[in-house]
Write a protein that holds these residues in place. Sequence first.
Motif, PDB file in Angstrom:
ATOM      1  N   ALA A  18       0.845  -1.206   0.000  1.00 50.46           N
ATOM      2  CA  ALA A  18       0.000   0.000   0.000  1.00 50.46           C
ATOM      3  C   ALA A  18       0.874   1.248   0.000  1.00 50.46           C
ATOM      4  O   ALA A  18       0.610   2.203  -0.735  1.00 50.46           O
ATOM      5  N   ARG A  19       1.945   1.243   0.812  1.00 55.56           N
ATOM      6  CA  ARG A  19       2.846   2.403   0.862  1.00 55.56           C
ATOM      7  C   ARG A  19       3.451   2.660  -0.513  1.00 55.56           C
ATOM      8  O   ARG A  19       3.549   3.799  -0.968  1.00 55.56           O
ATOM      9  N   GLN A  20       3.813   1.587  -1.197  1.00 52.04           N
ATOM     10  CA  GLN A  20       4.396   1.742  -2.536  1.00 52.04           C
ATOM     11  C   GLN A  20       3.386   2.367  -3.505  1.00 52.04           C
ATOM     12  O   GLN A  20       3.739   3.210  -4.319  1.00 52.04           O
ATOM     13  N   ARG A  21       2.125   1.958  -3.410  1.00 52.38           N
ATOM     14  CA  ARG A  21       1.094   2.545  -4.269  1.00 52.38           C
ATOM     15  C   ARG A  21       0.924   4.036  -3.975  1.00 52.38           C
ATOM     16  O   ARG A  21       0.844   4.864  -4.886  1.00 52.38           O
ATOM     17  N   PHE A  22       0.841   4.378  -2.689  1.00 51.12           N
ATOM     18  CA  PHE A  22       0.667   5.786  -2.321  1.00 51.12           C
ATOM     19  C   PHE A  22       1.891   6.593  -2.739  1.00 51.12           C
ATOM     20  O   PHE A  22       1.772   7.726  -3.226  1.00 51.12           O
ATOM     21  N   ASN A  23       3.054   6.011  -2.576  1.00 52.57           N
ATOM     22  CA  ASN A  23       4.278   6.708  -2.969  1.00 52.57           C
ATOM     23  C   ASN A  23       4.297   6.955  -4.475  1.00 52.57           C
ATOM     24  O   ASN A  23       4.671   8.037  -4.935  1.00 52.57           O
ATOM     25  N   ARG A  24       3.869   5.961  -5.245  1.00 53.22           N
ATOM     26  CA  ARG A  24       3.812   6.108  -6.703  1.00 53.22           C
ATOM     27  C   ARG A  24       2.859   7.241  -7.076  1.00 53.22           C
ATOM     28  O   ARG A  24       3.150   8.071  -7.927  1.00 53.22           O
ATOM     29  N   LEU A  25       1.711   7.305  -6.418  1.00 53.67           N
ATOM     30  CA  LEU A  25       0.752   8.384  -6.686  1.00 53.67           C
ATOM     31  C   LEU A  25       1.323   9.749  -6.322  1.00 53.67           C
ATOM     32  O   LEU A  25       1.091  10.737  -7.018  1.00 53.67           O
TER      33      LEU A  25
END
Length: 190
Positions: A18-25
């Motif tokens: 989830a952190r990786q997804r938010f970071n990508r966004l």
Amino acid sequence: RDAVLGLITAQEGNFEAARQRFNRLLHTPRSPREAIALPPRLSFISVPMPQHFELVLYRGVCHFYNNEHAEALRDFIAAKELCEDLYESEVRSLTTPLIGDRISPLVSCEEMSPEGQAAFQDKMRYNCCLAYLLAEDYVSAIRAARQILEQARPLPDHSTAVVWFLCGVCQLALESPDHARESFMQSYSK
């Protein structure tokens, strides 16, 4: 779509993904009014992209649950500041008067009302308090808790009780039983 998938992934307990997804966004350029693309059968629903401060908050929550307390603190503080900056820029950009207690929005979210802004700031202070507590920085945790308690507007009794209780826990950890007793008494009186 990544924001929704990030929330689902976090709900499932996979905070690193989830952190990786938010970071990508957070690192993908986008229009502030961009909407999440939905399948055609659901196209009548308008789902706005989360605000930048919300993505930073979500990333901070992921850090928190991954026991990365310094990173969580950094994100909670950044989310608080980003939300405050957005609110202030919205207030400055007004060309129409307040509609009720809401700003005539360029950005539409709960945090863009005076009460919503104050509540969000308190939530970020509370998140910081918890992160300081888990990082064993008890003095900073007490400082964050006191900032919540010293707000001009009254908090609900249950919220006040929890914050006083956290102060007591920190004071016990600092081996200050008299102060802890006082905080616990304040907590139980609410």
